[in-house]
Every structure is written in C-alpha cells, then in structure tokens.
Design a protein around this motif. Structure first.
Motif, PDB file in Angstrom:
ATOM      1  N   GLU A  52       1.083  -1.262  -0.122  1.00 39.30           N
ATOM      2  CA  GLU A  52      -0.067  -0.005  -0.067  1.00 39.30           C
ATOM      3  C   GLU A  52       0.778   1.282   0.175  1.00 39.30           C
ATOM      4  OE1 GLU A  52      -3.920  -0.837   2.499  1.00 39.30           O
ATOM      5  OE2 GLU A  52      -2.209  -1.394   3.778  1.00 39.30           O
ATOM      6  N   SER A  53       0.605   2.252  -0.897  1.00 43.78           N
ATOM      7  CA  SER A  53       1.242   3.380  -1.020  1.00 43.78           C
ATOM      8  C   SER A  53       0.807   4.227  -0.090  1.00 43.78           C
ATOM      9  CB  SER A  53       1.432   3.908  -2.429  1.00 43.78           C
ATOM     10  OG  SER A  53       0.152   4.386  -2.806  1.00 43.78           O
ATOM     11  N   GLY A  54       1.631   5.279   0.212  1.00 45.35           N
ATOM     12  CA  GLY A  54       1.309   6.605   0.933  1.00 45.35           C
ATOM     13  C   GLY A  54       0.141   7.211   0.323  1.00 45.35           C
ATOM     14  N   SER A  55       0.027   7.211  -0.858  1.00 46.79           N
ATOM     15  CA  SER A  55      -0.975   7.855  -1.914  1.00 46.79           C
ATOM     16  C   SER A  55      -2.233   7.189  -2.070  1.00 46.79           C
ATOM     17  CB  SER A  55      -0.654   8.326  -2.894  1.00 46.79           C
ATOM     18  OG  SER A  55      -0.249   7.143  -3.732  1.00 46.79           O
ATOM     19  N   GLY A  56      -2.379   6.006  -1.106  1.00 49.02           N
ATOM     20  CA  GLY A  56      -3.614   5.281  -1.025  1.00 49.02           C
ATOM     21  C   GLY A  56      -3.751   4.324  -2.188  1.00 49.02           C
ATOM     22  N   HIS A  57      -2.854   3.730  -2.809  1.00 58.97           N
ATOM     23  CA  HIS A  57      -2.746   2.609  -3.852  1.00 58.97           C
ATOM     24  C   HIS A  57      -2.333   1.465  -3.407  1.00 58.97           C
ATOM     25  CE1 HIS A  57      -4.523   6.040  -6.632  1.00 58.97           C
ATOM     26  NE2 HIS A  57      -3.346   6.599  -6.175  1.00 58.97           N
ATOM     27  N   GLY A  58      -2.870   0.467  -3.864  1.00 63.73           N
ATOM     28  CA  GLY A  58      -2.357  -0.886  -3.302  1.00 63.73           C
ATOM     29  C   GLY A  58      -2.058  -1.776  -4.696  1.00 63.73           C
ATOM     30  N   ILE A  59      -1.353  -2.902  -4.234  1.00 58.87           N
ATOM     31  CA  ILE A  59      -0.986  -3.915  -5.273  1.00 58.87           C
ATOM     32  C   ILE A  59      -0.576  -5.190  -4.789  1.00 58.87           C
ATOM     33  CG2 ILE A  59       1.466  -3.187  -5.394  1.00 58.87           C
ATOM     34  CD1 ILE A  59       1.232  -3.685  -8.787  1.00 58.87           C
ATOM     35  N   VAL A  60      -0.880  -6.440  -5.299  1.00 63.97           N
ATOM     36  CA  VAL A  60      -0.904  -7.627  -4.899  1.00 63.97           C
ATOM     37  C   VAL A  60       0.485  -8.039  -5.402  1.00 63.97           C
ATOM     38  CG1 VAL A  60      -1.180  -9.890  -4.581  1.00 63.97           C
ATOM     39  CG2 VAL A  60      -2.829  -8.261  -4.329  1.00 63.97           C
ATOM     40  N   MET A  61       1.731  -8.415  -4.417  1.00 64.18           N
ATOM     41  CA  MET A  61       2.923  -8.993  -4.716  1.00 64.18           C
ATOM     42  C   MET A  61       3.209 -10.437  -4.445  1.00 64.18           C
ATOM     43  SD  MET A  61       5.467  -6.005  -3.967  1.00 64.18           S
ATOM     44  CE  MET A  61       4.893  -5.484  -2.391  1.00 64.18           C
ATOM     45  N   ASP A  62       3.515 -11.271  -5.186  1.00 58.68           N
ATOM     46  CA  ASP A  62       3.649 -12.718  -4.751  1.00 58.68           C
ATOM     47  C   ASP A  62       4.730 -13.390  -5.363  1.00 58.68           C
ATOM     48  OD1 ASP A  62       2.887 -15.159  -3.802  1.00 58.68           O
ATOM     49  OD2 ASP A  62       1.383 -15.679  -5.278  1.00 58.68           O
ATOM     50  N   GLY A  63       5.368 -14.444  -4.653  1.00 60.24           N
ATOM     51  CA  GLY A  63       6.423 -14.947  -5.197  1.00 60.24           C
ATOM     52  C   GLY A  63       6.189 -16.320  -6.278  1.00 60.24           C
ATOM     53  N   ALA A  64       7.032 -16.679  -6.859  1.00 62.07           N
ATOM     54  CA  ALA A  64       6.892 -17.973  -7.848  1.00 62.07           C
ATOM     55  C   ALA A  64       6.410 -19.149  -6.990  1.00 62.07           C
ATOM     56  CB  ALA A  64       8.137 -18.226  -8.301  1.00 62.07           C
ATOM     57  N   PRO A  65       5.745 -20.304  -7.600  1.00 61.24           N
ATOM     58  CA  PRO A  65       5.386 -21.073  -6.662  1.00 61.24           C
ATOM     59  C   PRO A  65       6.437 -22.056  -6.034  1.00 61.24           C
ATOM     60  CG  PRO A  65       4.243 -21.217  -8.669  1.00 61.24           C
ATOM     61  CD  PRO A  65       5.103 -19.928  -8.683  1.00 61.24           C
TER      62      PRO A  65
END
Length: 148
Positions: free
Chosen positions: A16-29
C-alpha cells in the motif's frame, strides 16, 4: 514518502502506497507463492519505467512537443548469486506524436537518465543501463530509430 507491505496469504503481500493505492505481490510457486501477483523485482523495473516515462513526456510537453504516446520496453539481467541485483537493464523507448523532434526526444531521454529519474540513477549504481528509442510521427507516418 511512506509505504506499507503486509503478508496476506502464503507468500503473497499487499503493498500500500502513502497515496492510497495498493498492489498484490507474490512469489513464484517454487518459493511458496501462488503466482497471484507481480514479483517485487518486477516492481523495481516498472518503477524505473514509470519514472523515466513521466520525465520524458513532461520534458517534451514543456518544450511544446505534441506527444500522444510513450511506451518503454524494459529488459534486464540479474546476478546469478545472492544478492541477485540487476546487472544490465535496457530501456527501449517508442515515443509517438505529431511533428516530434528526434533531437528533443533524445535530449529528454538523456535528461531523465542523467538528472531527473531517481530510479534510474539508483539502479545505475549496480546495473549498466542502456537506452534506444524510436520516434513515431503520426502526421507523416514515419519512424526514426536512434543511432546510439
């Protein structure tokens, strides 16, 4: 500037950014991830691309150039051992507009690289960063590739 990263499941994290936006991060299986989000190192490349694209378009528009599109294809190589830092990054710009000056596009890319793009300057401490570009003139229907 602030940001927050929170574990949400397995090896997936919500950034989550300070400007209020989000993104999902994930690792490889193979590392326990489920491949449901972007990899953190891919985020670095996207940050670099976004930073320099913003600079180039802003510089050109301030110079009264009519920019209608800017696409940057980014390729990279990483070290084979930990820490697996980027060792080579290539940015291939495709700047489109009406009656664009190829010299001004080259100047804008160089200004971004040398002065304005914080991401490029930081990543340049460990990686050799190279550039190429093509200027597409919508009015004339021509393309002018870089000679560098």
């Amino acid at each position: 500037m602030k940001a927050r990263v929170k574990l949400i499941d397995g090896m997936a994290f919500l950034g989550e950014s300070g400007s209020g936006h989000g993104i999902v991060m994930d690792g490889a299986p193979e590392y326990g991830g489920r491949n449901i989000g972007i990899r953190p190192m891919e985020m670095l490349l996207l940050g670099l691309g976004g930073c320099t694209a913003f600079d180039v378009v802003q510089i050109l528009r301030r110079g009264r150039e009519s920019v209608t599109d800017c696409v940057i294809d980014i390729s990279s190589e990483r070290a084979e051992t930990d820490p697996k830092v980027f060792t080579k990054i290539h940015l291939d710009y495709r700047v489109t507009g009406r009656d664009l000056s190829a010299d001004k596009v080259e100047r804008a890319i160089n200004l971004s690289k040398e002065k304005y793009c914080s991401a490029s300057i930081m990543l340049g401490a460990t990686a050799k960063i190279t550039h190429s570009w093509t200027v597409v003139d919508e009015a004339a229907g021509t393309e002018t590739p870089s000679t560098a």
